[in-house]
Write a protein that holds these residues in place. Sequence first.
Motif, PDB file in Angstrom:
ATOM      1  N   PRO A 235       0.809  -1.218   0.000  1.00  0.00           N
ATOM      2  CA  PRO A 235       0.000   0.000   0.000  1.00  0.00           C
ATOM      3  C   PRO A 235       0.843   1.270   0.000  1.00  0.00           C
ATOM      4  O   PRO A 235       2.066   1.205   0.139  1.00  0.00           O
ATOM      5  N   THR A 243      -1.188  -5.506   2.151  1.00  0.00           N
ATOM      6  CA  THR A 243      -2.168  -6.049   1.209  1.00  0.00           C
ATOM      7  C   THR A 243      -2.264  -7.560   1.379  1.00  0.00           C
ATOM      8  O   THR A 243      -1.359  -8.206   1.920  1.00  0.00           O
ATOM      9  N   ASP A 281      -1.604   1.518  -6.403  1.00  0.00           N
ATOM     10  CA  ASP A 281      -2.577   1.157  -5.374  1.00  0.00           C
ATOM     11  C   ASP A 281      -3.931   0.860  -6.031  1.00  0.00           C
ATOM     12  O   ASP A 281      -4.546  -0.180  -5.783  1.00  0.00           O
ATOM     13  N   TYR A 284      -3.689  -2.455  -8.265  1.00  0.00           N
ATOM     14  CA  TYR A 284      -3.733  -3.727  -7.544  1.00  0.00           C
ATOM     15  C   TYR A 284      -5.138  -4.008  -7.003  1.00  0.00           C
ATOM     16  O   TYR A 284      -5.686  -5.112  -7.202  1.00  0.00           O
ATOM     17  N   PHE A 285      -5.744  -3.030  -6.340  1.00  0.00           N
ATOM     18  CA  PHE A 285      -7.050  -3.307  -5.723  1.00  0.00           C
ATOM     19  C   PHE A 285      -8.169  -3.419  -6.770  1.00  0.00           C
ATOM     20  O   PHE A 285      -9.182  -4.063  -6.519  1.00  0.00           O
ATOM     21  N   ARG A 288      -6.221  -6.984  -9.008  1.00  0.00           N
ATOM     22  CA  ARG A 288      -5.393  -7.993  -8.344  1.00  0.00           C
ATOM     23  C   ARG A 288      -4.172  -8.360  -9.182  1.00  0.00           C
ATOM     24  O   ARG A 288      -3.464  -9.327  -8.879  1.00  0.00           O
ATOM     25  N   MET A 355     -15.420   1.839  -5.941  1.00  0.00           N
ATOM     26  CA  MET A 355     -14.203   2.011  -5.156  1.00  0.00           C
ATOM     27  C   MET A 355     -14.285   3.403  -4.512  1.00  0.00           C
ATOM     28  O   MET A 355     -15.126   4.213  -4.897  1.00  0.00           O
ATOM     29  N   PRO A 399      -8.967  -8.295  -3.659  1.00  0.00           N
ATOM     30  CA  PRO A 399      -8.667  -8.014  -2.247  1.00  0.00           C
ATOM     31  C   PRO A 399      -9.647  -6.993  -1.665  1.00  0.00           C
ATOM     32  O   PRO A 399      -9.887  -5.947  -2.280  1.00  0.00           O
ATOM     33  N   THR A 400     -10.211  -7.294  -0.501  1.00  0.00           N
ATOM     34  CA  THR A 400     -11.065  -6.314   0.184  1.00  0.00           C
ATOM     35  C   THR A 400     -10.228  -5.049   0.413  1.00  0.00           C
ATOM     36  O   THR A 400      -9.147  -5.120   1.001  1.00  0.00           O
ATOM     37  N   PRO A 401     -10.712  -3.898  -0.081  1.00  0.00           N
ATOM     38  CA  PRO A 401      -9.847  -2.708  -0.078  1.00  0.00           C
ATOM     39  C   PRO A 401      -9.815  -1.973   1.264  1.00  0.00           C
ATOM     40  O   PRO A 401     -10.781  -2.035   2.040  1.00  0.00           O
TER      41      PRO A 401
END
Length: 462
Positions: A235, A243, A281, A284-285, A288, A355, A399-401
Motif C-alpha cells: 500500500p 495487502t 494502489d 492492484y485493488f 489484483r 471504489m 482483495p477487500t480494499p
Amino acid sequence: MSRITSSPQKRGRLFHGLTVTSALAALALLPAAFPATASVEAPVTEAAAESPLPSGNTDYRTLADYETDMDQLVSDHPDLVEPLTLPFPTSSGRTVRGIEITDNVSAKDGKPVFVTVGMHHGNEWPSGEMTMEYAIDLVNRAAAGDPEVTALLDQARVVVVPIVNVDGFVNNRRQTDTNVDMNRNYGFGWLPISTSGAEPWSEPEARNIEWLLTTRQATTFVTQHTCIQVVLYPPLQLKAGPTQDVDRLHDLASRMATHYGPGYIARDSAHDYETTGEAIDWAYFATRGLAITAETCPDRGVERTFETQVVDTYPEHRLAMNEGLINTASPEQHATITGKAPKDAVLRIERSFEMYTQPFTQEDGTERPEAFTTTHTSEMELPHPNGKFSWAVNPSYLPTPPYQAEGIVPDRTGFDDEQWILTCERPDGTVLQTVPVSVDLGESVEVNLQECKKNFHKKSIG
Ligand SMILES: [Zn+2]
C-alpha cells in the motif's frame, strides 16, 4: 537538461542500430547459413559510435523520436507489433501513444497482459527511455528467434506506453499542464492535496491508465520512475495495512530489485514514504494484478548522465522486466476461464464495482469518502473451428480494499468475489448466453456454452 538534443540524422542512426542488433542476433543463431552480405557488414563499422542499447542511441529521445520508433517497430514487424492510441488526449491536446507486442498481435486470443509504462513524471526521462528500449529489445529478440522471448510472447502480451505524461515530458516538468502530479490523481484512496488535482480522476493522463488496465486482463503492471534505487508495491499508506497479496508482491519486487543491483530495496511504498492516489494502489485493488513502481538511479556519487542513467542501467532493467513478463505468463499468477464456443463467436467478460477515495471534507462540509465506479471489460474472439478456448483473466476474487464507504479499514485479510459476467455473442453483438464466473488466482474454471452453441446459427425471427 536540454530537450532539443536530437539531430535529423538521429533516426537513421537509431535504425542502423536496430539493423545491426537484429542482424547480429540472426547471425549468432545461424552462423553457417546466413550470408555475410555487404548490407550486413556496412553498419558494423558505424556501430562503434553507438551505445550498447538495443536502439544504439547515445542521447535522449524527443517526442518525435519516440513516435518514429514506435511507428518503425509497427511497420517493420506487423505480426508482432500493433500501435495503441490511448483514448484521452492530454490537457494540452497531445496524443498518448503506445504499442502492443506479442506473436500474432492482432488476434484477441485471451493471453494475459503485461503493462509497462514510463514517465508519469515528465522530467524523469530515463523512465521513458528504458521502457522504449525494452520494447525494441523484445521485438528484436523475437524477430531473431530468441527462444526465451519467443516462448514468453507465445504466452503473454506486452503493452508498452513510454510516455504517459506527454505534456510534462515536452516541458521537462514533473506535473501535467494542469499542474497536477498525475501519480496523485488516481481515485482509489485519493486525498485533496496540493498536487492531486481538483477531484479524483480529474486528469486525462490518469484516466488513460485506468482505461488501459480495465480494457484488458493485465496481470502485471510496472510503472517506471527515477531517481531512487527502490522497487515498490502497495500500500501507499501505513494505516491501510499490508495487502492480501503481500508475499506475491514482495517476491516479484525482490526479484526485480536483485537484478537492478545490490543498492536496490524491495518494499511496500508506505515504508518508503507515504503518498496517496498513486497508480499502483488503484491498479492492484481494481485488478489484483501485481502492481510495481520501479525507481532506478545510478549509485550515490555517480554523475547522472544518459550513459549512467540509461545505457548502464538498461541491461539490469531488461532482466527486471523479464521477471514481469515471466510472472505474467505463469498460470499460477492469473485465473483461467476455459470452454468451447461456436467458431466466430465473441466472448466478453465484464464487471463493475464501487471504489472509494479516503474521507475528506466535501463541498457540503461533511467529511466522507467519494465513490467512483471501476468497470473492467475484455473480449476474446474465436476464429478456430473447434471453438475451444483458454482465457487468462484477472481473478474474480479481489482483495477487500482499505478505502471503503465507511472510511479506512486497516485489518483485512479476505477477498470479495466480484464475479465476471461472461457473454457469448454473435459478431454483430447479439448476446446468446450470459454466465456469471467466479474464478480464483491460479484456478481454471470451465464454462458451459451449450445455449450459445445451440442458437448461434439460428436465424433471428422477423
Ligand atoms: Zn516519479
